[in-house]
Design an enzyme around this catalytic site. Sequence first.
Site, short mmCIF file in Angstrom:
data_model
loop_
_atom_site.label_atom_id
_atom_site.label_comp_id
_atom_site.label_asym_id
_atom_site.label_seq_id
_atom_site.Cartn_x
_atom_site.Cartn_y
_atom_site.Cartn_z
N SER A 7 2.25 26.34 -15.79
CA SER A 7 3.60 25.97 -15.35
C SER A 7 3.63 25.77 -13.84
CB SER A 7 4.59 27.07 -15.74
OG SER A 7 5.81 26.82 -15.05
N HIS A 32 2.76 22.26 -17.84
CA HIS A 32 4.12 22.65 -18.21
C HIS A 32 5.05 22.42 -17.02
CE1 HIS A 32 6.92 24.91 -20.80
NE2 HIS A 32 7.37 25.49 -19.69
N ASP A 34 8.90 22.72 -15.76
CA ASP A 34 10.17 23.40 -16.02
C ASP A 34 11.31 22.75 -15.26
OD1 ASP A 34 9.54 25.69 -17.73
OD2 ASP A 34 8.31 26.38 -16.05
N MET A 36 15.26 22.86 -14.58
CA MET A 36 16.42 23.77 -14.70
C MET A 36 17.63 23.17 -14.00
SD MET A 36 14.56 27.29 -13.66
CE MET A 36 13.04 27.82 -14.45
N HIS A 65 9.77 20.99 -20.19
CA HIS A 65 10.66 22.00 -20.77
C HIS A 65 12.03 21.86 -20.10
CE1 HIS A 65 11.43 26.65 -21.17
NE2 HIS A 65 12.26 25.95 -21.91
N MET A 67 15.52 22.98 -19.47
CA MET A 67 16.52 24.07 -19.53
C MET A 67 17.80 23.49 -18.94
SD MET A 67 13.90 27.06 -18.42
CE MET A 67 12.73 25.87 -17.81
N MET A 136 10.71 31.42 -26.20
CA MET A 136 10.77 32.00 -24.86
C MET A 136 10.54 33.51 -24.97
SD MET A 136 11.14 29.66 -22.64
CE MET A 136 11.23 30.82 -21.28
N ASP A 174 6.26 31.11 -23.90
CA ASP A 174 6.49 30.85 -22.47
C ASP A 174 7.20 32.04 -21.82
OD1 ASP A 174 7.08 29.75 -19.99
OD2 ASP A 174 8.48 28.24 -20.75
C1 DX5 Z 1 10.92 30.30 -17.23
C2 DX5 Z 1 10.01 29.11 -17.38
C3 DX5 Z 1 8.58 29.46 -17.51
C4 DX5 Z 1 7.96 30.11 -16.29
C5 DX5 Z 1 6.77 30.92 -16.70
O1 DX5 Z 1 12.23 29.90 -17.36
O2 DX5 Z 1 10.35 28.38 -18.54
O3 DX5 Z 1 7.81 28.33 -17.87
O4 DX5 Z 1 7.59 29.18 -15.32
O5 DX5 Z 1 6.31 31.62 -15.61
P1 DX5 Z 1 5.41 32.94 -15.74
O6 DX5 Z 1 4.20 32.55 -16.49
O7 DX5 Z 1 5.17 33.30 -14.32
O8 DX5 Z 1 6.23 33.97 -16.49
ZN ZN Z 2 8.98 26.81 -19.32
#
Ligand code: DX5
Ligand code: ZN
Length: 222
Positions: A7, A32, A34, A36, A65, A67, A136, A174
């Site tokens: 990620s 990955h 993310d 948000m 991903h 969010m 998650m 994740d």
């Molecule tokens: C959290 C993200 C994850 C995050 C994981 O909302 O969706 O993908 O980056 O990070 P680690 O592996 O550090 O928990």
């Molecule tokens: Zn993620």
Amino acid sequence: MFHLSPSILAADFTKLGAQIKEVENAGGDWLHIDVMDGLFVPSISFGMPVIESIRPASKLFFDVHLMVVEPIRYIDEFKRVGADLITIHAEACEDIAATINKIREAGCKVGLSISPDTDVSVVEPWIESVDMILLMSVHPGFGGQKFIPETMDKIRAVRRMINEKNPLCNLEVDGGIHLGNVEEVTEAGVNVVVAGTAVFRGNIADNMAAFYEKCKKDVCHE
Ligand code: DX5
Ligand code: ZN
């Protein structure tokens, strides 16, 4: 097939291109990403311009991903900037079927995710329609959190559903994954592992090699 999906939320953004190259050179195949929106989750990360700028520099499979509230609004844009797989949250969609169809029509693989407080029964009706279920294992919004142990039972339950309904569907976990718990989650049924902090903190190539070493035997739950 097993995939590690590092990620980039945990990357050093002053060296993003170089760090993605490191992931590729270390034998990585997935990345990955993310996204948000500050509404579905409390934090804001990054969006289309970042993906668009790294796309020409990488052959990795972009595991995006979202969010994001009502992600259906942005599917065409994420396809355009280079997403290979788009994962949406069941909790964030008014119409899950329409959102899945939109992703398919755009020509991307489809992932469906649930947050820790959402029951696995929510994903069950969609397993035949998607390419991946994402469980998650932390409350979405931030990297570097601790793995929620209750996720283990959800992994086993969804793995059973997948084997029964759509064995080719991937199962991704994740949040809070590290070298100390990755074997446990893969043995329970996960075949795609997201790791942010555990890959990008320290030496990326060494960290990834250690993950691959732990997950050497190809995970096959069928
Ligand atoms: C959290 C993200 C994850 C995050 C994981 O909302 O969706 O993908 O980056 O990070 P680690 O592996 O550090 O928990
Ligand atoms: Zn993620």
